[in-house]
Write an enzyme that holds these catalytic residues in place. Structure first.
Site, PDB file in Angstrom:
ATOM      1  N   TYR A 161       0.878  -1.180   0.000  1.00  0.00           N
ATOM      2  CA  TYR A 161       0.000   0.000   0.000  1.00  0.00           C
ATOM      3  C   TYR A 161       0.905   1.216   0.000  1.00  0.00           C
ATOM      4  O   TYR A 161       1.075   1.900   1.005  1.00  0.00           O
ATOM      5  CB  TYR A 161      -0.910  -0.033   1.220  1.00  0.00           C
ATOM      6  CG  TYR A 161      -2.162   0.832   1.113  1.00  0.00           C
ATOM      7  CD1 TYR A 161      -3.262   0.397   0.376  1.00  0.00           C
ATOM      8  CD2 TYR A 161      -2.249   2.057   1.753  1.00  0.00           C
ATOM      9  CE1 TYR A 161      -4.412   1.168   0.279  1.00  0.00           C
ATOM     10  CE2 TYR A 161      -3.394   2.838   1.666  1.00  0.00           C
ATOM     11  CZ  TYR A 161      -4.467   2.384   0.934  1.00  0.00           C
ATOM     12  OH  TYR A 161      -5.612   3.148   0.848  1.00  0.00           O
ATOM     13  N   LYS A 220      -4.106   8.512   3.728  1.00  0.00           N
ATOM     14  CA  LYS A 220      -5.169   8.070   4.649  1.00  0.00           C
ATOM     15  C   LYS A 220      -4.943   8.658   6.050  1.00  0.00           C
ATOM     16  O   LYS A 220      -5.906   8.972   6.757  1.00  0.00           O
ATOM     17  CB  LYS A 220      -5.237   6.538   4.700  1.00  0.00           C
ATOM     18  CG  LYS A 220      -5.784   5.900   3.418  1.00  0.00           C
ATOM     19  CD  LYS A 220      -7.187   6.383   3.070  1.00  0.00           C
ATOM     20  CE  LYS A 220      -7.822   5.553   1.962  1.00  0.00           C
ATOM     21  NZ  LYS A 220      -9.099   6.158   1.483  1.00  0.00           N
TER      22      LYS A 220
END
Ligand code: ZID
Length: 227
Positions: free
Chosen positions: A179, A187
């Site tokens: 990720y 995020k």
């Protein structure tokens, strides 16, 4: 009844669609914002009845309207000419956040529920050590600042007591190999901004702002990064 606007619906595989179903089943009028590059395809399969519209209670999902929306543009003035004149965008008079909020208000009045179900990290498959500045900033623009702008533009067209929700991921709080591209940091920014937006928008418009850390779902975005 309540009216919901869900930003980030382009097929029947993602969180936006699943949220649309639940809100519609609960009685809400559901409006969606769809990224211009996938708008035509989405409208086509929606109109042909090719999408999974089955509600848990036996009913059928009804999407009241589909608005073109590109969440990297705050106003139409920000859209570069080459984008405005390009194949997937030229047919739409407006698709930036501010003008979309106004178009929603004009057609449906104030809304009650605002969902941010969109993200994009062009280098998500790359380790942070390989991530370019451009890829990193694009991840932030599309996946984090888009929430700030969404609340700025839609706040004035939301009813008091209304609610904003977005989707985050655990990679904000710890290292998740695979990720990459700055998406974990995007995020983390989304989560931090959620707290501040809740504080500010709560006082300004009496609306709530929350984010939900999602479990895995084989959406188009998740398949693209091999989850
Ligand atoms: P999706 O592809 O269905 O939705 C993303 C939408 O964003 C698409 O419709 C795109 O067209 C649209 N979009 C992209 N760029 C723009 C733009 N500039 N303007 C407007 N629209 C745009 O994927 P989804 O449902 O997975 O994503 C929705 C939200 O859920 C995103 O914020 C994700 O980051 C978040 N989320 C998804 C997952 C997942 O598993 N699908 C996870 C966490 C958060 C996750 O990755 N274990 C492993 C992984 C994960 C969770 C647990």
């Amino acid at each position: 009844g309540k009216t919901a606007f869900i930003a980030g619906v382009g097929d029947d595989k993602g969180f936006g669609w699943a949220i649309a179903k639940r809100l519609n089943q609960a009685g809400a009028t559901v409006l969606v914002g769809t990224w211009p590059p996938v708008y035509d395809m989405f409208k086509k399969i929606l109109e042909r009845g090719k999408l999974d519209t089955a509600l848990d209670d036996g009913g059928t999902l009804e999407i009241a309207d589909v608005f073109p929306l590109d969440a990297v543009y705050d106003t139409m003035k920000d859209v570069p000419r080459e984008v405005r004149e390009s194949k997937r965008y030229a047919q739409h008079a407006v698709f930036a956040l501010e003008e979309t909020a106004k178009a929603v208000k004009k057609k449906y009045g104030k809304i009650d529920i605002l969902v941010h179900a969109l993200a994009n990290g062009p280098e998500v498959h790359k380790d942070l050590l390989e991530t370019s500045r451009e890829g990193y900033l694009t991840a932030f623009s599309t996946s984090a600042y888009s929430l700030v702008s969404l609340v700025q533009k839609f706040g004035p067209v939301m009813n008091e007591g209304g609610s904003v929700v977005s989707l985050t991921y655990l990679a904000a709080d710890g290292t998740v190999p695979g990720y990459g591209g700055g998406m974990g940091a995007a995020k983390a920014a989304l989560q931090s901004d959620t707290r501040t937006l809740a504080f500010e928008a709560g006082r300004k418009w009496n609306i709530r702002v929350n984010t939900i850390s999602a479990g895995p779902l084989r959406s188009r975005a998740a398949r693209a990064i091999g989850f």
